[in-house]
Write an enzyme that holds these catalytic residues in place. Sequence first.
Site, PDB file in Angstrom:
ATOM      1  N   ASP A   1       0.902  -1.049   0.005  1.00 27.57           N
ATOM      2  CA  ASP A   1      -0.056   0.100   0.060  1.00 27.57           C
ATOM      3  C   ASP A   1       0.896   1.287   0.011  1.00 27.57           C
ATOM      4  O   ASP A   1       2.114   1.228  -0.203  1.00 27.57           O
ATOM      5  CB  ASP A   1      -0.960   0.031   1.259  1.00 27.57           C
ATOM      6  CG  ASP A   1      -0.381  -0.085   2.520  1.00 27.57           C
ATOM      7  OD1 ASP A   1       0.805   0.300   2.759  1.00 27.57           O
ATOM      8  OD2 ASP A   1      -0.938  -0.420   3.623  1.00 27.57           O
ATOM      9  N   LYS A   2       0.420   2.451   0.205  1.00 26.04           N
ATOM     10  CA  LYS A   2       1.053   3.569   0.177  1.00 26.04           C
ATOM     11  C   LYS A   2       2.143   3.677   0.971  1.00 26.04           C
ATOM     12  O   LYS A   2       2.999   4.480   1.008  1.00 26.04           O
ATOM     13  CB  LYS A   2      -0.026   4.710   0.153  1.00 26.04           C
ATOM     14  CG  LYS A   2       0.558   6.091   0.244  1.00 26.04           C
ATOM     15  CD  LYS A   2      -0.644   7.101   0.273  1.00 26.04           C
ATOM     16  CE  LYS A   2      -0.024   8.560   0.019  1.00 26.04           C
ATOM     17  NZ  LYS A   2      -1.113   9.716   0.083  1.00 26.04           N
TER      18      LYS A   2
END
Length: 144
Positions: free
Chosen positions: A17-18
Amino acid sequence: MGLSAKTNLRVRYAETDKMGIVYHANYIVWFEVGRSALFRELNLPYTEFEKQGLGLAVIDANCRYRKPAQYDDEITIVTEIISMSARSITFSYRIIREKTLLAEGKTVHVFVNKEGKLTNVKSYEIWQDLQPIIEQQGHLQKNL
C-alpha cells in the site's frame, strides 16, 4: 509436520500500500502460491485435477497477521496439508521473513465436479496418485 512445501518469493511493489506495507489480501494470494507449489512437488499440478474435471473450491479461509511484510522483503511460504478426506482438503500456511512469523492461516477446500457440485475424489483417476501420498504421511482420514 505432514506433507509440506516451502516457497520463496520477494515482495513486489504492487503488493504494497502507500505505506510500503503488504496489503492484507495478498497473503491469501500467497497461500495459493504455496498450495500450487506443494501440488507440483507431489507431481500433481493443479492442471491435472482440471483435466479430470475436478476442482477445489475454497469454503473457508482465514489469516492471522502477526507482523507486517514490506516491499522487497524475502519471504517464505510454508504450506502443509493438515487433513484430507474423499471430499475435502485442509491446508495450513506460515509466512516467514528470516525467522520471524509474519502471518499464519488455514484454508479448507471441497472437491467439486465440472458443474461445481460437491464430489468424491475417489471416483476420479487422480485418486490413484493422491491416495498413496496421503496414506504414507498418515493424513488419510478414517471416513474415506
